[in-house]
Write an enzyme that holds these catalytic residues in place. Sequence first.
Site: not given
Length: 255
Positions: A139, A200, A236
């Site tokens: 990520e 996300q 998130e």
Amino acid sequence: MIRYSANLGFLWRELDLPAAIRRAKDAGFAAVECHWPYDEDAGAVRAALIETGLPMLGLNTRKGAEEGDFGLAAVPGREAEARAAIEEAFAYADAIGAQAVHVMAGRAGDDQRGGAVFEANLRFACDLAAGSGRTVLIEPINGRDVPGYFLSSVEQAAAIVARLARPELKIMFDCYHTQITEGDLLTRFERHQAAIGHVQIAAVPSRAEPDEGEVAYPRLLAAFDAAGYDGFIGAEYRPRGRTEDGLRWMMDFAL
């Protein structure tokens, strides 16, 4: 059709993980994900997942034991710790049935060896994933929230995925981090869609519920859906108050 996953690293943090899983089910989420669940009893977590029928999409490798650690996989000199954290994450994922492990790169500073160290550790993780049927995620994280984080752009992540050429390795496309660092979310998503394993969302710049800020998520997520993305969208974000009080966006964003 867009399906939402509750990131229980931020949502319902006042509850233990099994209780948070049950609360996510009651709230209408179709999946869950978490950050660092290692202090939770894996048997109880798995039981809650079975009871609710929710898939656990993924979890993170540990941050590390030293002050300022935010992952270890790209940190030269700490390869043994990084691989122990990767093994621990896969063991816990096996125990609860999680689908993916996010291998956290960490802060490599100015050490030029960071890239080679990261890729070697990712190969190690991919070997574990190949044996378990799981996915390895990386990520890009913005430097405002985590100064010095090794992996900071989608392009950098895509280049790593291309070089390693491992089918187990995918990008976690976090719209919050990407908007802060690079912007141009839809173009970047479409350009790298084949390498993206999870998405996300959170408001920018507040990281609160995605119903405020500079990203028009209803239009963006509709475009992701039109582009053929069929994975989950991970919520998130850090709730402004009680998690339950901020969930209206799920109805407003329904596609």
